[in-house]
Design a protein around this motif. Structure first.
Motif, PDB file in Angstrom:
ATOM      1  N   CYS A 179       0.852  -1.184   0.000  1.00 16.73           N
ATOM      2  CA  CYS A 179       0.000   0.000   0.000  1.00 16.73           C
ATOM      3  C   CYS A 179       0.888   1.235   0.000  1.00 16.73           C
ATOM      4  N   LEU A 180       0.332   2.314  -0.474  1.00 16.14           N
ATOM      5  CA  LEU A 180       1.054   3.571  -0.502  1.00 16.14           C
ATOM      6  C   LEU A 180       0.212   4.602   0.220  1.00 16.14           C
ATOM      7  N   ALA A 181       0.805   5.255   1.184  1.00 17.63           N
ATOM      8  CA  ALA A 181       0.138   6.327   1.906  1.00 17.63           C
ATOM      9  C   ALA A 181       1.043   7.552   1.821  1.00 17.63           C
ATOM     10  N   ILE A 182       0.424   8.711   1.660  1.00 15.62           N
ATOM     11  CA  ILE A 182       1.205   9.936   1.491  1.00 15.62           C
ATOM     12  C   ILE A 182       0.766  10.995   2.501  1.00 15.62           C
ATOM     13  N   PRO A 183       1.703  11.826   2.942  1.00 15.69           N
ATOM     14  CA  PRO A 183       1.325  12.896   3.860  1.00 15.69           C
ATOM     15  C   PRO A 183       0.675  14.055   3.112  1.00 15.69           C
ATOM     16  N   ALA A 184      -0.313  14.648   3.763  1.00 13.55           N
ATOM     17  CA  ALA A 184      -0.988  15.817   3.205  1.00 13.55           C
ATOM     18  C   ALA A 184      -1.399  16.719   4.362  1.00 13.55           C
ATOM     19  N   ARG A 185      -1.491  18.013   4.105  1.00 11.89           N
ATOM     20  CA  ARG A 185      -1.845  19.000   5.139  1.00 11.89           C
ATOM     21  C   ARG A 185      -3.347  19.254   5.134  1.00 11.89           C
ATOM     22  N   VAL A 186      -3.946  19.214   6.307  1.00  8.33           N
ATOM     23  CA  VAL A 186      -5.372  19.517   6.453  1.00  8.33           C
ATOM     24  C   VAL A 186      -5.553  21.024   6.272  1.00  8.33           C
ATOM     25  N   VAL A 187      -6.426  21.413   5.335  1.00  6.45           N
ATOM     26  CA  VAL A 187      -6.658  22.842   5.098  1.00  6.45           C
ATOM     27  C   VAL A 187      -8.070  23.283   5.486  1.00  6.45           C
ATOM     28  N   GLU A 188      -8.967  22.315   5.658  1.00  7.25           N
ATOM     29  CA  GLU A 188     -10.340  22.669   6.033  1.00  7.25           C
ATOM     30  C   GLU A 188     -11.005  21.464   6.678  1.00  7.25           C
ATOM     31  N   LEU A 189     -11.721  21.718   7.775  1.00 11.11           N
ATOM     32  CA  LEU A 189     -12.515  20.677   8.405  1.00 11.11           C
ATOM     33  C   LEU A 189     -13.952  20.810   7.926  1.00 11.11           C
ATOM     34  N   LEU A 190     -14.561  19.688   7.611  1.00 15.24           N
ATOM     35  CA  LEU A 190     -15.926  19.650   7.104  1.00 15.24           C
ATOM     36  C   LEU A 190     -16.804  18.860   8.073  1.00 15.24           C
ATOM     37  N   PRO A 191     -18.118  18.976   7.947  1.00 13.50           N
ATOM     38  CA  PRO A 191     -18.995  18.174   8.805  1.00 13.50           C
ATOM     39  C   PRO A 191     -18.817  16.673   8.555  1.00 13.50           C
ATOM     40  N   LYS A 192     -19.292  15.897   9.513  1.00 10.01           N
ATOM     41  CA  LYS A 192     -19.342  14.431   9.403  1.00 10.01           C
ATOM     42  C   LYS A 192     -17.962  13.801   9.235  1.00 10.01           C
ATOM     43  N   LEU A 193     -16.988  14.314  10.011  1.00  9.39           N
ATOM     44  CA  LEU A 193     -15.625  13.773  10.007  1.00  9.39           C
ATOM     45  C   LEU A 193     -15.009  13.698   8.611  1.00  9.39           C
ATOM     46  N   ARG A 194     -15.147  14.787   7.878  1.00  5.60           N
ATOM     47  CA  ARG A 194     -14.531  14.939   6.563  1.00  5.60           C
ATOM     48  C   ARG A 194     -13.590  16.136   6.645  1.00  5.60           C
ATOM     49  N   ALA A 195     -12.608  16.161   5.772  1.00  2.28           N
ATOM     50  CA  ALA A 195     -11.668  17.284   5.720  1.00  2.28           C
ATOM     51  C   ALA A 195     -11.169  17.439   4.296  1.00  2.28           C
ATOM     52  N   VAL A 196     -10.690  18.636   3.990  1.00  8.00           N
ATOM     53  CA  VAL A 196     -10.014  18.891   2.724  1.00  8.00           C
ATOM     54  C   VAL A 196      -8.525  18.926   3.038  1.00  8.00           C
TER      55      VAL A 196
END
Length: 76
Positions: A2-19
């Motif tokens: 598997c491949l996982a990559i780091p990314a920066r959270v820029v926005e929190l959204l409802p229902k445990l979602r984020a951009v």
């Protein structure tokens, strides 16, 4: 494998979602597994899910390695 990559959270959204942002590419992901993630945290992303938080310095080192690999691949 598997491949996982780091990314920066820029926005929190409802229902445990984020951009998250990865080199200017923004994508909506689930933060169900990292429900304490905050804006500016770095998270490890795998198939649309944040699976853990990562230290910002480690995230930058990892992203630099990915960039180096991409550059090397472009020279082949």
């Amino acid at each position: 494998m598997c491949l996982a990559i780091p990314a920066r959270v820029v926005e929190l959204l409802p229902k445990l979602r984020a951009v998250v942002d990865l080199a200017g590419v923004r994508k909506e992901v689930s933060i169900d597994l990292v429900d304490d993630a905050q804006v500016d945290d770095y998270v490890i992303i795998h198939v649309g899910y944040a699976i853990g938080k990562i230290d910002p310095e480690e995230a930058q080192r990892t992203l630099a390695l990915f960039a180096e690999l991409a550059q090397t691949e472009g020279q082949a």
